[in-house]
Design an enzyme around this catalytic site. Sequence first.
Site, PDB file in Angstrom:
ATOM      1  N   ASP A  64     -52.931   8.887 -28.872  1.00 12.52           N
ATOM      2  CA  ASP A  64     -51.813   8.703 -29.787  1.00 12.52           C
ATOM      3  C   ASP A  64     -51.311   7.273 -29.677  1.00 12.52           C
ATOM      4  O   ASP A  64     -51.701   6.536 -28.768  1.00 12.52           O
ATOM      5  CB  ASP A  64     -50.702   9.723 -29.532  1.00 12.52           C
ATOM      6  CG  ASP A  64     -50.008   9.567 -28.195  1.00 12.52           C
ATOM      7  OD1 ASP A  64     -50.625   8.994 -27.270  1.00 12.52           O
ATOM      8  OD2 ASP A  64     -48.860  10.020 -28.071  1.00 12.52           O
ATOM      9  N   TYR A  66     -49.251   3.703 -29.146  1.00  9.49           N
ATOM     10  CA  TYR A  66     -48.320   3.169 -28.150  1.00  9.49           C
ATOM     11  C   TYR A  66     -46.896   3.549 -28.565  1.00  9.49           C
ATOM     12  O   TYR A  66     -46.568   3.579 -29.757  1.00  9.49           O
ATOM     13  CB  TYR A  66     -48.432   1.653 -28.085  1.00  9.49           C
ATOM     14  CG  TYR A  66     -49.770   1.140 -27.596  1.00  9.49           C
ATOM     15  CD1 TYR A  66     -50.255   1.453 -26.334  1.00  9.49           C
ATOM     16  CD2 TYR A  66     -50.532   0.290 -28.403  1.00  9.49           C
ATOM     17  CE1 TYR A  66     -51.466   0.959 -25.880  1.00  9.49           C
ATOM     18  CE2 TYR A  66     -51.750  -0.217 -27.958  1.00  9.49           C
ATOM     19  CZ  TYR A  66     -52.211   0.118 -26.698  1.00  9.49           C
ATOM     20  OH  TYR A  66     -53.411  -0.375 -26.259  1.00  9.49           O
ATOM     21  N   PHE A  77     -55.548   1.253 -29.492  1.00 10.78           N
ATOM     22  CA  PHE A  77     -55.660   0.201 -28.471  1.00 10.78           C
ATOM     23  C   PHE A  77     -55.098  -1.145 -28.924  1.00 10.78           C
ATOM     24  O   PHE A  77     -54.952  -2.057 -28.109  1.00 10.78           O
ATOM     25  CB  PHE A  77     -57.111   0.017 -27.994  1.00 10.78           C
ATOM     26  CG  PHE A  77     -57.653   1.183 -27.232  1.00 10.78           C
ATOM     27  CD1 PHE A  77     -57.229   1.445 -25.936  1.00 10.78           C
ATOM     28  CD2 PHE A  77     -58.581   2.047 -27.802  1.00 10.78           C
ATOM     29  CE1 PHE A  77     -57.718   2.529 -25.223  1.00 10.78           C
ATOM     30  CE2 PHE A  77     -59.077   3.141 -27.099  1.00 10.78           C
ATOM     31  CZ  PHE A  77     -58.651   3.384 -25.806  1.00 10.78           C
ATOM     32  N   HIS A 186     -62.053   6.371 -19.380  1.00 13.37           N
ATOM     33  CA  HIS A 186     -61.039   5.653 -20.163  1.00 13.37           C
ATOM     34  C   HIS A 186     -60.771   4.282 -19.522  1.00 13.37           C
ATOM     35  O   HIS A 186     -60.823   4.149 -18.295  1.00 13.37           O
ATOM     36  CB  HIS A 186     -59.754   6.479 -20.205  1.00 13.37           C
ATOM     37  CG  HIS A 186     -58.778   6.024 -21.227  1.00 13.37           C
ATOM     38  ND1 HIS A 186     -57.882   5.000 -21.005  1.00 13.37           N
ATOM     39  CD2 HIS A 186     -58.561   6.452 -22.500  1.00 13.37           C
ATOM     40  CE1 HIS A 186     -57.143   4.827 -22.089  1.00 13.37           C
ATOM     41  NE2 HIS A 186     -57.531   5.687 -23.014  1.00 13.37           N
TER      42      HIS A 186
END
Length: 224
Positions: A64, A66, A77, A186
């Site tokens: 989801d 920031y 990102f 990740h």
Amino acid sequence: MPAISNDWAQALKEEYGKPYYKELYLTLTREYQERVIYPPADEIFNAFHLTPLHEVKVVILGQDPYHNVGQAHGLCFSVRPDVEIPPSLVNIYQELHDDLGCYIPDNGCLTKWARQGVLLLNTVLTVRAHQANSHRNIGWEEFTDAAIRALNEQDRPIVYLLWGRPAQQKEKMLNNPKHLILKAPHPSPLSAYRGFFGCRHFSQANEFLRFHRIEPIDWQIENR
């Protein structure tokens, strides 16, 4: 929310008439009226606006947006150019440096990737300020799953970079033999040292594209 007007609109048109999407729309309307929600409503669909379906070469899946002030602008990102680079993106840049020799830029805006065919898609497209995962299970997952199915149906080579368990859970939807799936932990500081560093996904993606005579991605994000 501005309508998606490129070829994604045709691919996703059936979603808009489904009960879950009508409920999602009502929920979001209320949330934007009553709370601080990121990204701004007119940037929710930026990943689709900037990377038309027929142009997608690489897919990067996030979770989801920031949730701090001024960060989210509709691309996973990525942050606006004047915002501090988040830790996960710092690690992505480090891997790019180690893999392809890219210098570490002074900003975290990944719009350049999106315009080259890198779909930067969060599986949930909105979030309450300072509350990670606060819009999970309000309907976005069903919508973005429809987008992933549309990608899987594309009759051309596409690379999927699946970083972390949530992204990798989407692998079961991806069975097109023309596509390449690359998996790694990740890039978060909590997990990057378990195999994200050294995964060489960026060079592997470009090698795959070149093999299929597709223009590779210029992964270098320039300084402001």
